[in-house]
Design an enzyme around this catalytic site. Structure first.
Site, short mmCIF file in Angstrom:
data_model
loop_
_atom_site.label_atom_id
_atom_site.label_comp_id
_atom_site.label_asym_id
_atom_site.label_seq_id
_atom_site.Cartn_x
_atom_site.Cartn_y
_atom_site.Cartn_z
N GLY A 71 1.36 -1.52 -0.55
CA GLY A 71 -0.04 -0.47 0.07
C GLY A 71 1.09 1.30 0.35
O GLY A 71 1.62 1.67 0.88
N SER A 72 0.72 2.58 -0.94
CA SER A 72 1.26 3.37 -1.24
C SER A 72 0.54 4.63 -0.91
O SER A 72 1.31 5.35 -1.81
CB SER A 72 2.49 2.64 -2.51
N GLY A 73 -0.16 4.33 -0.66
CA GLY A 73 -0.92 6.30 0.05
C GLY A 73 -0.54 6.68 0.96
O GLY A 73 0.79 6.57 0.58
N LYS A 117 -7.90 0.42 8.42
CA LYS A 117 -8.66 1.07 10.24
C LYS A 117 -9.97 0.25 9.16
O LYS A 117 -10.43 0.50 8.12
CB LYS A 117 -9.17 2.63 10.63
N LYS A 145 -14.81 5.65 15.96
CA LYS A 145 -14.12 7.50 16.08
C LYS A 145 -15.51 8.43 15.64
O LYS A 145 -15.80 9.08 15.39
CB LYS A 145 -12.85 7.46 16.31
N ARG A 163 -12.74 15.26 8.47
CA ARG A 163 -14.00 15.60 6.79
C ARG A 163 -15.46 15.50 7.60
O ARG A 163 -16.14 15.74 7.69
CB ARG A 163 -13.51 15.15 5.81
N ASN A 164 -15.02 14.10 9.34
CA ASN A 164 -16.52 13.80 9.25
C ASN A 164 -17.22 15.47 9.78
O ASN A 164 -18.63 15.22 9.88
CB ASN A 164 -16.64 12.69 10.02
N GLN A 194 -16.34 7.89 5.96
CA GLN A 194 -16.81 6.97 6.52
C GLN A 194 -17.80 6.90 8.11
O GLN A 194 -18.46 6.00 8.30
CB GLN A 194 -15.39 7.18 6.58
#
Lengths: 396, 396
Positions: free
Chosen positions: B60-62, B174, B258, B323-324, B352
């Site tokens: 994973g490379s984000g 997550k 969360k 952003r939530n 999310q």
């Protein structure tokens, strides 16, 4: 009471009060190598709480005192079988535009100076004489600025029988008091001096928001289940949810130590570090607050810090708002001393956080365990010993 | 793997990925009345961890994958007796200005798309073929967007022996995954599908701040002390303090739940309520997160939520930034639907928090215990059933 008494308080101060005192007379050379540990619950047999309806007295009419008095007076009306409707509020008499302040409050039902534009219930009666306020009172809310507490206690002690036998007190005065090598809370001081069991109330409770009826929570540490029941009835309301716990000391200490962590949070903001770092500082700070209280006080429950409004919720509010955070940010950005920032931003009043940081450090250093509280130590060294602020987060 | 699988993830998404899926196929009528409880630690005998130097692979490379790969690669150099210096990073090959992306990363030592202007260590090698990345790897960091996890797992399962026997995984993905009436974590999914013990990493870790070396903390839930030792060595650094705990499920769930609390925090901001109310919401939210995880998962420690970076610290960061929180504030202020706000502010991506709120509510309702999680329930009803936002704080 000893003249070598000094205090750190987090009670809201008003401009005409004396600056907050540090623990300036803390004298580690006084010979006491094994300091007393305050115990909780109380160590003397309390008289039974009088039966019948309770009479509520509120000692202290600053913003926080008036907000609590408002809630208590509303609850006195809500529970007429449990409380006398009249709730007395001690107001130091003075002239306002040629009129007595108590008359103004009792006529307008507002405390315009400390809680502007908030209507107060008519059963809340401003009363100038302290002995009149507590006459026949069975539940007494102590919420004076900490500087006046000793004077108030002396006044209440002057005439024996002033305090109703079996009366209960609650302290909403945040902070701790140091005498020599002992740290104690205001709740334990009141308990000892007045001979009444004393609970402690603390939480994420900015006075004006409470008075405006914005939803919030508070925590009351109570020495017995009977006390918990009475204080819950006095304060719990739909917009002011009360949780009672047994941990009187934990509730008291969380309110004092949070301000040291708020300085650290403000320094993080001043360093322009992001949300990760600030959250880490709050987490570490909460751990040190918990550990400090566990180490030096009895009957402490870690859950008071991790689960209660008095702990984590009050810490969050203080680290994202409040003047300790703000002044610490300015300290880092400007490079000025806290003394100068206090003079410039606080009209010369002393910050609670810096006073607490200083004395907690002196206390811990004398006991040889400052290294077990690295965040408290760094806040002190950055504030007073020229440690560069960027060192705050190194090696934690 | 079942086609009735759906996910809620809190991993950072990039614009060209699919929108985050809700638990849209959650089917409470599937017949399972006593859902499986994922167990922790793992319930199968793991092969022994290979001796000698460990080889690190990052899948994973984000932005978050690259930030973790940077730390791991720096630590590989810092501990040459424990790790091979070369750390492989899986990068899906594509053309960038006529050049292969892996070549660009390996030449410039930057991942300009996801972690702009952050220099990467030269021993971190971008590698396009998944099987090459994991070849001989004994410690594997799984940090793909959750949507790709099943594809990645299938690819790793295709040729037996692709995963080194005794290798260990850690999931930094997550969220939770629902199949029928079961909730499970990505760590347990990886563990089950690849047959490797899988730890979980989560904390107050905004990727860019981590990559810039700003001080922060993280929590790794590990199924054994041996795993804890190896993951501590892979990740712990002066500016990225690792704490290991045994509670793999608590670490995983805190990161998912969360975001529901962050919606509530944003609604408080939208209602223009003050710091008292917001702090109360965070406190209550943390309690519900803890209770939910204790109720539906095994091996959970409340301290993971109250004391660890994965719990309280990450919650604070998310409720004051993110952003939530922001979209929920806009939801209250504008009166628009979340669908519209997502379209307008998130370019059509799904939040999310709302997806998690919806599915958690469906899950709890089916089990008849939604009333034990009043904050989760109110967030859902305000978001999707027209309950007025002001109801959020009533009766909590």
């Amino acid at each position: 009471m000893s003249s070598a008494t000094s205090r750190v308080s987090t009670a809201p101060s008003s401009p005409d009060l004396h600056p907050v005192l540090g623990f300036s007379q803390l004298n580690m050379a006084s010979g006491a190598t094994t300091p007393e540990r305050p115990s909780s619950p109380i160590s003397f047999p309390a008289s039974p709480l009088p039966s019948g309806k309770h009479k509520i007295a509120v000692i202290g009419s600053g913003s926080w005192g008036t907000a609590l008095a408002k809630i208590a007076a509303e609850n006195a009306l809500r529970h007429p079988s449990r409380f006398h409707s009249e709730v007395r509020l001690w107001v130091r008499e003075r002239q306002v535009n040629g009129k007595k302040l108590t008359d103004v409050i009792n006529k307008t039902h507002m405390n315009q100076r400390y809680l502007p534009d908030v209507p107060l219930p008519e059963n809340l009666v401003a009363t100038p004489k302290l002995t009149d306020v507590v006459k026949d009172a069975t539940v007494i809310i102590m919420v004076t600025p900490h500087q006046f507490l000793h004077t108030v206690i002396s006044e209440l002690q002057r005439v024996p029988g002033t305090i109703t036998p079996g009366a209960r007190c609650v302290s909403a005065i945040k902070g701790v008091e140091v005498e020599g090598t002992n740290i104690s809370t205001f709740a334990s001081l009141i308990e000892k001096e007045l001979g009444t069991p004393c609970s402690a109330l603390s939480g994420a409770n900015i006075a004006l928001e409470v008075a405006q009826g914005q939803f919030c929570e508070t925590t009351i540490g109570c020495p017995s289940a009977e006390d918990a029941k009475i204080w819950h009835a006095v304060f719990d309301a739909p917009s002011f949810r009360v949780n009672t716990v047994e941990d009187v000391n934990g509730v008291s200490l969380s309110g004092a130590l949070k301000n040291v962590v708020a300085l650290a949070a403000g320094m993080v903001d001043g360093l322009r570090l992001g949300g990760n770092t600030k959250a880490a500082i709050l987490r570490i700070g909460l751990q040190e607050m918990t550990n400090f209280t566990l180490e030096f006080f009895d009957g402490v429950q870690p859950g008071t810090f991790s689960n209660e409004s008095a702990g984590i919720a009050d810490l969050i509010t203080t680290c994202y708002g409040g003047r300790n955070r703000k002044c610490a940010e300015e300290f880092v950005k400007s490079g000025h001393s806290f003394e100068e920032i206090e003079r410039r931003l606080l009209n010369g009043q002393k910050l609670q956080g810096t006073a607490t940081a200083e004395e907690v450090n002196r206390f811990l250093t004398a006991r040889g365990c400052a290294d077990r509280y690295p965040l408290f130590e760094k806040v002190f060294k950055i504030s007073f010993e020229g440690l560069p602020p960027a060192e705050l987060v190194k090696g934690l």
